[in-house]
Motif scaffolding. Structure first.
Motif, short mmCIF file in Angstrom:
data_model
loop_
_atom_site.label_atom_id
_atom_site.label_comp_id
_atom_site.label_asym_id
_atom_site.label_seq_id
_atom_site.Cartn_x
_atom_site.Cartn_y
_atom_site.Cartn_z
N UNK A 1 0.81 -1.21 0.00
CA UNK A 1 0.00 0.00 0.00
C UNK A 1 0.84 1.26 0.00
N UNK A 2 1.99 1.21 0.73
CA UNK A 2 2.89 2.36 0.75
C UNK A 2 3.53 2.58 -0.62
N UNK A 3 3.85 1.49 -1.31
CA UNK A 3 4.57 1.58 -2.58
C UNK A 3 3.64 1.90 -3.75
N UNK A 4 2.53 1.20 -3.84
CA UNK A 4 1.65 1.31 -5.01
C UNK A 4 0.38 2.12 -4.75
N UNK A 5 0.17 2.55 -3.52
CA UNK A 5 -1.01 3.33 -3.19
C UNK A 5 -2.05 2.49 -2.46
N UNK A 6 -2.75 3.13 -1.53
CA UNK A 6 -3.72 2.40 -0.70
C UNK A 6 -4.93 1.94 -1.53
N UNK B 1 10.74 -0.02 -3.52
CA UNK B 1 11.22 -1.36 -3.20
C UNK B 1 10.30 -2.02 -2.17
N UNK B 2 10.15 -3.32 -2.34
CA UNK B 2 9.38 -4.13 -1.39
C UNK B 2 10.32 -5.18 -0.82
#
Length: 495
Positions: free
Chosen positions: A72-77, A200-201
């Motif tokens: 959610x932080x990387x790609x949006x909630x 990054x994940x």
């Protein structure tokens, strides 16, 4: 969402959408509990095998929740929450149509992804709402976790009244999931992702943490069947400790870790996580005590009220669930004015009154309903308060992961509570009646009181040490909320 919609209506729609989505988490968690024996009978399998429908759901939640928070932080909630709801919808359709236990377990794994909705919802609220509205909205959304569980029990009781197909309760899950998906589709804002933000994940960290949590939760949920002193139970606990220590060491070396060990070790974060553990423990103490005790036939066991699944949900559980949701805005105001730790103390006091009251007074239905309601309100206070404490302790970028870890802590507490209660009930059967001894329920009630006594200690420590913990600058938080609001206005065409 239209461009002419006032800000208050947008806020209300967003809060409603997130509340329905979060309520679905506990609805899906509890709706299978009353029909486990029915599933075993209709699928011609053992009750212990069917128990994996619960265990698999819990394990999936433990593995997926922190990873979904990071995604959610990387790609949006918005895209992550929509994807979760679609996954849950697929799982629910499978559960509705299958007559195979392995496929039912697969469906429950897919439904386990729903646990990621709560921490993501807390992050969305923090991003989109000004500080003046944030605490109350978080309280309302959090309270639906407890209320959703009651809805799941009540719906299951209604849909399986007089017997019937075990598939019926999943229709309730289907309806709520579709409703949540529609609301979130229109209410969740589109974010313009910061190009400088990390993309990054930490897949390695997520995998190691998932293995450690599975090794922890698996023996907790299966210990009664395996034997608490069996090699596989002890081996899993030891392996879990080794893997989780290894995860902490690995996270310290990763540039963009799944969860910063320094963040989790911060006192202002550690205390709410301990509180989440005990709230989860106390929640299942209340849930299993109230339903099992109320359903015990008094004429055979010498105690209980002989309630059906439906009446146990509607008469003994529903008042506390409804009251918790109705009072959620007031709880939010109290948290905002008095502080999270003070609210945690009030909730702990309600829990002590509720559980100790049930210990001493459980001969009449009204006594049990009143004190059971106090216990449920204590859980509502915990759900409403813990996110506020975490928001006050971490930066906006860490809100999702902090709430994810807190969700895991609650899940671990719930798993420990349910396993312990089942073991106590099964090991203390009165041979003359075939039901657990009445004293066993007193022990469980005392354990519930002990959990809230621990929460009271945590709240007291928080009050004493709170002035030494770092808190976000209110002015910076206000500026960030305004920045998010401006971004949302541009994306939605308001300006």
């Amino acid at each position: 969402m239209t461009s002419s919609m006032p800000a208050t209506k947008r806020t209300g729609l967003l809060t409603l959408a997130l509340a329905v989505a979060v309520a679905n988490v506990s609805i899906l968690q509890t709706l299978v509990v009353p029909v486990l024996s029915m599933i075993a009978q209709q699928l011609d399998t053992s009750l212990s095998a069917v128990g994996w429908a619960l265990t698999a759901n819990l394990l999936a939640a433990a593995v997926l929740t922190p990873l979904l928070g990071r995604l959610g932080d990387v790609y949006g909630k918005r895209p992550v929450m929509i994807a979760i709801l679609v996954t849950v919808l697929i799982g629910t359709v499978i559960a509705l149509t299958t007559t195979s236990l392995p496929l039912l377990i697969v469906a429950r794994v897919l439904q386990g992804s729903s646990y990621g909705l709560f921490p993501l919802a807390m992050s969305v609220l923090r991003e989109q709402l000004p500080p003046a509205r944030l605490t109350m909205s978080m309280a309302v959304v959090s309270a639906t976790l407890g209320g959703g569980g009651v809805v799941g029990l009540l719906g299951t009781g209604l849909l399986t009244r007089g017997g019937g197909d075990y598939h019926r309760p999943f229709w309730l899950g289907l309806v709520i999931t579709v409703l949540a998906l529609i609301l979130c589709w229109f209410a969740l804002p589109h974010h313009v992702r910061d190009k400088q933000a990390s993309t990054s994940v930490d897949w390695l960290g997520a995998g190691i943490l998932g293995v450690g949590l599975v090794l922890l939760l698996l023996p907790i949920s299966q210990g009664a069947d395996w034997g608490w002193g069996s090699p596989q139970t002890i081996g899993c606990f030891i392996a879990s400790a080794v893997v989780l220590v290894g995860w902490i060491l690995a996270e310290r070396r990763i540039k963009q870790p799944l969860a910063k060990p320094s963040l989790l070790a911060r006192r202002a974060v550690m205390l709410p996580n301990l509180g989440g553990l005990f709230v989860g423990f106390g929640m299942f103490c209340a849930f299993l005590t109230i339903t099992n005790f109320a359903e015990t036939p008094d004429k055979l066991a010498g105690y209980g009220f002989g309630a059906s699944v439906l009446s146990a949900s509607a008469i003994y559980m529903l008042p506390g669930g409804v009251l918790g949701v109705v009072l959620a805005p007031l709880i939010g105001r109290f948290v905002q004015r008095a502080g999270g730790n003070q609210a945690l103390l009030v909730g702990a006091g309600l829990g002590l009154v509720g559980f100790l009251g049930m210990v001493g007074w459980h001969d009449e239905p009204w006594e049990f309903i009143v004190f059971g309601t106090f216990a449920q309100l204590a859980v509502s206070f915990g759900f409403a308060t813990l996110p506020a404490l975490l928001v006050a302790a971490v930066d906006p970028a860490d809100t999702g992961v902090a709430n994810s870890v807190n969700s895991i802590a609650r899940s671990v507490g719930s798993a420990i509570s349910s396993a312990l209660i089942v073991a106590l009930l099964e090991s203390n059967i009165n041979p003359l009646t075939g039901f657990p001894k009445e004293a066993t329920y007193r022990i469980i009630m005392i354990l519930g009181a002990a959990a809230f006594a621990a929460i009271a200690v945590i709240g007291t420590i928080g009050i004493i040490t709170g002035n030494r913990d770092r808190r976000p600058d209110p002015k910076a938080a206000e500026e960030q909320a305004q920045a998010y609001a401006g971004e949302f206005a541009e994306v939605s065409g308001v300006r």
